[in-house]
Design an enzyme around this catalytic site. Sequence first.
Site, PDB file in Angstrom:
ATOM      1  N   ARG A 187       0.880  -1.254  -0.036  1.00 28.46           N
ATOM      2  CA  ARG A 187       0.090  -0.010  -0.025  1.00 28.46           C
ATOM      3  C   ARG A 187       0.845   1.423   0.047  1.00 28.46           C
ATOM      4  NH1 ARG A 187      -2.141   1.083   4.074  1.00 28.46           N
ATOM      5  NH2 ARG A 187      -1.111  -0.620   5.517  1.00 28.46           N
ATOM      6  N   LYS A 331      -8.379  -2.361   1.441  1.00 28.03           N
ATOM      7  CA  LYS A 331      -8.288  -1.562   2.448  1.00 28.03           C
ATOM      8  C   LYS A 331      -8.901  -0.278   2.385  1.00 28.03           C
ATOM      9  CE  LYS A 331      -6.015  -4.183   5.367  1.00 28.03           C
ATOM     10  NZ  LYS A 331      -6.758  -4.828   6.444  1.00 28.03           N
ATOM     11  N   HIS A 350     -10.452  -3.918  13.015  1.00 20.77           N
ATOM     12  CA  HIS A 350      -9.234  -4.751  12.395  1.00 20.77           C
ATOM     13  C   HIS A 350      -9.068  -5.586  13.121  1.00 20.77           C
ATOM     14  CE1 HIS A 350      -5.381  -4.270  10.180  1.00 20.77           C
ATOM     15  NE2 HIS A 350      -6.153  -5.087   9.725  1.00 20.77           N
ATOM     16  N   SER A 368       1.383  -6.924  12.537  1.00 16.25           N
ATOM     17  CA  SER A 368       1.971  -7.906  11.852  1.00 16.25           C
ATOM     18  C   SER A 368       3.019  -8.527  12.766  1.00 16.25           C
ATOM     19  CB  SER A 368       2.815  -7.277  10.773  1.00 16.25           C
ATOM     20  OG  SER A 368       3.519  -8.127  10.012  1.00 16.25           O
ATOM     21  N   LYS A 372      -1.586 -13.092  15.074  1.00 20.76           N
ATOM     22  CA  LYS A 372      -3.185 -13.090  14.999  1.00 20.76           C
ATOM     23  C   LYS A 372      -3.831 -13.983  14.173  1.00 20.76           C
ATOM     24  CE  LYS A 372      -4.922  -9.779  12.208  1.00 20.76           C
ATOM     25  NZ  LYS A 372      -5.338  -8.766  11.545  1.00 20.76           N
ATOM     26  N   THR A 373      -3.004 -14.356  12.954  1.00 24.28           N
ATOM     27  CA  THR A 373      -3.608 -15.287  11.873  1.00 24.28           C
ATOM     28  C   THR A 373      -3.490 -16.638  12.517  1.00 24.28           C
ATOM     29  OG1 THR A 373      -2.969 -13.804  10.070  1.00 24.28           O
ATOM     30  CG2 THR A 373      -3.280 -16.247   9.627  1.00 24.28           C
ATOM     31  N   ASP A 387      -9.625 -10.784   9.260  1.00 24.55           N
ATOM     32  CA  ASP A 387      -9.017  -9.494   9.510  1.00 24.55           C
ATOM     33  C   ASP A 387     -10.232  -8.331   9.719  1.00 24.55           C
ATOM     34  OD1 ASP A 387      -6.634  -8.077   8.923  1.00 24.55           O
ATOM     35  OD2 ASP A 387      -7.457  -7.186   6.986  1.00 24.55           O
ATOM     36  N   ARG A 452       1.442 -12.367  -0.868  1.00 19.28           N
ATOM     37  CA  ARG A 452       0.148 -12.497  -0.192  1.00 19.28           C
ATOM     38  C   ARG A 452      -0.540 -13.600  -1.194  1.00 19.28           C
ATOM     39  NH1 ARG A 452      -1.698  -9.472   4.162  1.00 19.28           N
ATOM     40  NH2 ARG A 452      -0.193  -7.762   4.570  1.00 19.28           N
TER      41      ARG A 452
END
Length: 668
Positions: A187, A331, A350, A368, A372-373, A387, A452
């Site tokens: 981004r 996003k 988020h 990051s 979390k994942t 997410d 990704r």
Amino acid sequence: MAAPNNGEFSFSTAGKGRNGLPKIQTQKTKEDEICHDDSAKPVKAKTLDELHSLQKKKSAPTTPLTATGTPSAAFSAAVSEEERHKQQLHSISASLASLTRETGPNVVKGDPTRTTPETPRVSHDSHVSHHHHAPTLNISDSSLKFTHILYNLSPAELYEQALKHEKGSFITSSGALATLSGAKTGRSPRDKRVVKDDTTNDLWWGKGSPNIEMDEHTFLVNRERAVDYLCSLEKIFVNDQFLNWDPNNRIKVRIVSARAYHSLFMHNMCIRPTPEELENFGTPDFTIYNAGQFPCNRYTHYMTSSTSIDLNLARREMVILGTQYAGEMKKGLFSVMHYLMPKREILSLHSGCNMGKGGDVALFFGLSGTGKTTLSTDHNRYLIGDDEHCWSDYGVSNIEGGCYAKCIDLSREKEPDIWNAIKFGTVLENVVFDEHSREVYYEDKSVTENTRAAYPIEYIPNAKIPCVGPHPTNVILLACDAFGVLPPVSKLNLAQTMYHFISGYTALVAGTEDGIKEPTATFSACFGAAFIMFHPTKYAAMLSEKMQKHGATGWLVNTGWSGGSYGVGSRIKLAYTRKIIDAIHSGKLLEANYTKTEVFGFEIPTEIEGVPSEILNPINTWPDKDAYNKTLLKLGGLFKNNFEVFLNYKVGTDNSLTEEILAAGPNF
């Protein structure tokens, strides 16, 4: 030869078949005449193209995605198919209308390379009729051409488009589509702009805010540039999809793009409509114009590079110029939801979200590298989403229809669900693969470290469809503390939850010139500062209110270091963190005995099953207690410095909430 059987067929046993059995031959009784199966009519195709066209059975343009997997029994017959088709094209033409011309472009459905019949002639009045309208002097050549619309194509159709027309598109060995996002592989937050007008006066502007202002005139200049570019192409892709699985607060979005890669990405990331929902889609609530292959005009006011991502909340439109990174669309829509949902008293988050078999829901926040994942993906629990979520009066709901997972260093052993989700239909961004076998080298960072995978959420076996759940029981804030002074788990009161939610802390490991590595604190408000629209305390106050109303408990879980900072101590074992998370889910951790820490004032348990008790209080694991205290004070100071940007923002008429949040921070 034996006698004919039933006067029609004869059987020969001369010669041996498999396993020594007699070989049976079927023949007509009339000698030398072979028995043909003529029960089906012969194919009447006269050319290969006609024959190939028989392979493609006409069907609904998308696969239904409902709780049962099947659409409702009947379509509405109130409007004829021809009229619906005409209305749909009207809507798309209106979306693509130039602001300096009276009407939108001439649009027709279908791939121009496959359209054999004569393209229908369209009048300026209807843009979908078959009546010829003589050109006049007040139009340009652009009004005389057709723009072909590739509308809500299936993944298979988008694969074909990408492989034929987009360089850098390949099918990998797992069946996923590998593609390149161009010069930008992430981004561009500094190039994001938001129109400041009467609609957006209440947004968070100024120091610390992610919202960089632009005026409406400049937005319209960029919109015109994007629309003119898209309409100049022979064909464009149009996706009509939804955001938010909550049917009471669903948002209709339209994405107009020039690349099959972008269309497939959004097909995966947004919620896919059923055929009847698509037929009756109507006018979208929000539209994205992705002209990322075309740069913005550097002479345009507010432009600082050839890239510009512009949001106009009054017009409910987004324009992308100068970047082909697909994450800008995902996003950008999340930013829109961060604006629209709080207006409805719905909290946008988020976060990851999962649900136990007993109906208990947990939210996972983390930047990051915090896990979390990994921690929200649990084989013993249902995945609601990875997410983006909303928390309304009805419970939680996933905003998206897919997952966007990092794949750097991905392995089957560490992340089996993500590994298995990378199959046909999945988009792989910027990965490196073997030229011959097409096996992906997930450890290769040649293009970018930000590789990704984007795939539909139903590719995860334990995904909960529809992606909704009851009110959360636990709110888990994750931090990878490379300073090594935060406890493995702390129970938070409401004020502490708000403070640490606003702070959004983790620590990264950064290298120096001499190879010495030391922790670097990172703060991101609400664990997603780049996407929030209002001041962080607004979201924090809504979170506190909902947690209090529905009895949710806040937790801070450190997945980072213990026994010293990075380079001295060691990272907390994932097995211990999983035991901590399991104890939170089961409710056992609420029953533990607690002690209070210095500086941050955390309540920490004295015992957790399966976790060594000595690591629960971090000071116990540091050989040098003075070093621990100095590092603890250093981190506390970093928290205080970060929070200064929020001090001037008042919450409530008497400012009591602001004072309460500040008091919950480090005290020394």
